[in-house]
Design a protein around this motif. Sequence first.
Motif, PDB file in Angstrom:
ATOM      1  N   THR A 240       0.780  -1.323  -0.177  1.00  9.16           N
ATOM      2  CA  THR A 240      -0.055  -0.070  -0.056  1.00  9.16           C
ATOM      3  C   THR A 240       0.819   1.247   0.062  1.00  9.16           C
ATOM      4  N   THR A 241       1.861   1.178   0.587  1.00  6.36           N
ATOM      5  CA  THR A 241       2.913   2.388   0.653  1.00  6.36           C
ATOM      6  C   THR A 241       4.335   2.192  -0.339  1.00  6.36           C
ATOM      7  N   GLY A 242       4.472   1.024  -0.526  1.00  4.33           N
ATOM      8  CA  GLY A 242       5.722   0.969  -1.485  1.00  4.33           C
ATOM      9  C   GLY A 242       6.891   0.872  -0.528  1.00  4.33           C
ATOM     10  N   ILE A 243       6.851   0.749   0.661  1.00  3.69           N
ATOM     11  CA  ILE A 243       7.912   1.063   1.769  1.00  3.69           C
ATOM     12  C   ILE A 243       8.476  -0.393   2.220  1.00  3.69           C
ATOM     13  N   SER A 244       9.785  -0.568   1.989  1.00 11.52           N
ATOM     14  CA  SER A 244      10.280  -2.046   2.638  1.00 11.52           C
ATOM     15  C   SER A 244      10.747  -1.708   3.949  1.00 11.52           C
ATOM     16  N   THR A 245      10.965  -2.901   4.519  1.00 13.35           N
ATOM     17  CA  THR A 245      11.533  -2.733   5.936  1.00 13.35           C
ATOM     18  C   THR A 245      12.405  -3.903   5.994  1.00 13.35           C
ATOM     19  N   LEU A 246      13.512  -3.380   6.463  1.00  7.26           N
ATOM     20  CA  LEU A 246      14.775  -4.510   6.747  1.00  7.26           C
ATOM     21  C   LEU A 246      14.893  -4.501   8.406  1.00  7.26           C
ATOM     22  N   ARG A 247      14.876  -5.871   8.759  1.00  6.12           N
ATOM     23  CA  ARG A 247      15.021  -6.171  10.421  1.00  6.12           C
ATOM     24  C   ARG A 247      16.354  -7.193  10.529  1.00  6.12           C
TER      25      ARG A 247
END
Length: 387
Positions: free
Chosen positions: A155-162
């Motif tokens: 929905t936002t196109g944001i990727s999250t790296l953990r």
Amino acid sequence: MTESKLNYIGPIPKLLAFERERPAWWRRVPLAAVLVVGLPTMLAMIYYLLIASPRYVSETQFIVRATGQSAPTSLGVALQGVGISPTQTDAFAVHEYITSRDSLIELSRRYEIAEILGPRGVDAFSRYPQPWEGRSREALYKGFQRFVTVGYDSTTGISTLRVEAFRPRDSQALTEALLGGGERLVNRMNERSAADTLAQARQSREEARARLSAAQQQLTSFRNREQFIDPTLAAKEGSELIGDLQIEVARLRADRAQIAGEAPNSPQLPVFDGRIGAYERQIASEREKIAGDAGSLAPMISAYEDLVLNREFADKELTQATAAVISAEQEVRRQKLYLDRVVSPSLPDEPTEPRRWLAILTVFASSLLTYGIGWLIYAGVREHRQD
């Protein structure tokens, strides 16, 4: 008449009723429930509360976008649900690289990954290598994947790296290094795309430039050989000269006719005839220079016009090829990818993994569900046998 006697009215003594004592509650628990539910839950409590080592999680968020790319619309999000993915390919390429062997090799050049993922004092089930793992590169890669997670929000196109590690600085350093590797991947993709896009356009421009140079050289060789800068211009000048001579001849003929009419025996008539003949011979000579034998200007003009036409075509082709290169450069700039950091890699100040009570509850719920399913199966089988 017989009289009945009632000797005792009251509660029946326990000894006469033969009532058994109820066993303690732990004895009424089925052994299967103890083995399937109680034992795993107890082991989970012992491990997560007493043994499991804390892990620190560093998190960063980023977005991969092209120049001028807008956020996904509601229609785009709806189309993603039916399998149409318009712009996420580049982000997914970065995700795959972050969790790839190439990324691990690049990290290994800067850090001791095995030491970071398995420091001393860490429990054997959390660290690398686990008791059933070896120390090969493949085992290190599988262990590395347990500590790195990449997610994507459509929905936002944001990727999250953990990234998880047993020390705060290690988790932040690995997150920063992985994100830097993703940025370098995007840069390489830009360079490769620009090279592929511009190579053909620049090659076409160089070929057009070579053809123009060859056409210009052919034209120069023709001029040196024929000693004419422009045969067409020479033919035009010759035609103008012939026109002037013809005008002069017409004037002389008119003057002669006038004199012949006034004085037929005038001595000026032979002079006029000589001048008219000279002009006519000059006209014939000029005409032979323009169009006549093989040495006239007509064949030269044909060859010259072909050379000029080839040069004009080559010049137009070079102009179009140059415009194509400029257009390709603009297209490359428009399609250039960027990896923008939405949130920089964080430095955790307290461990957030493992989630001990959540893990214990998960084990308990799973064991209870397993026991319930097993009990239902056993009850059904027993009832079937009784029937």
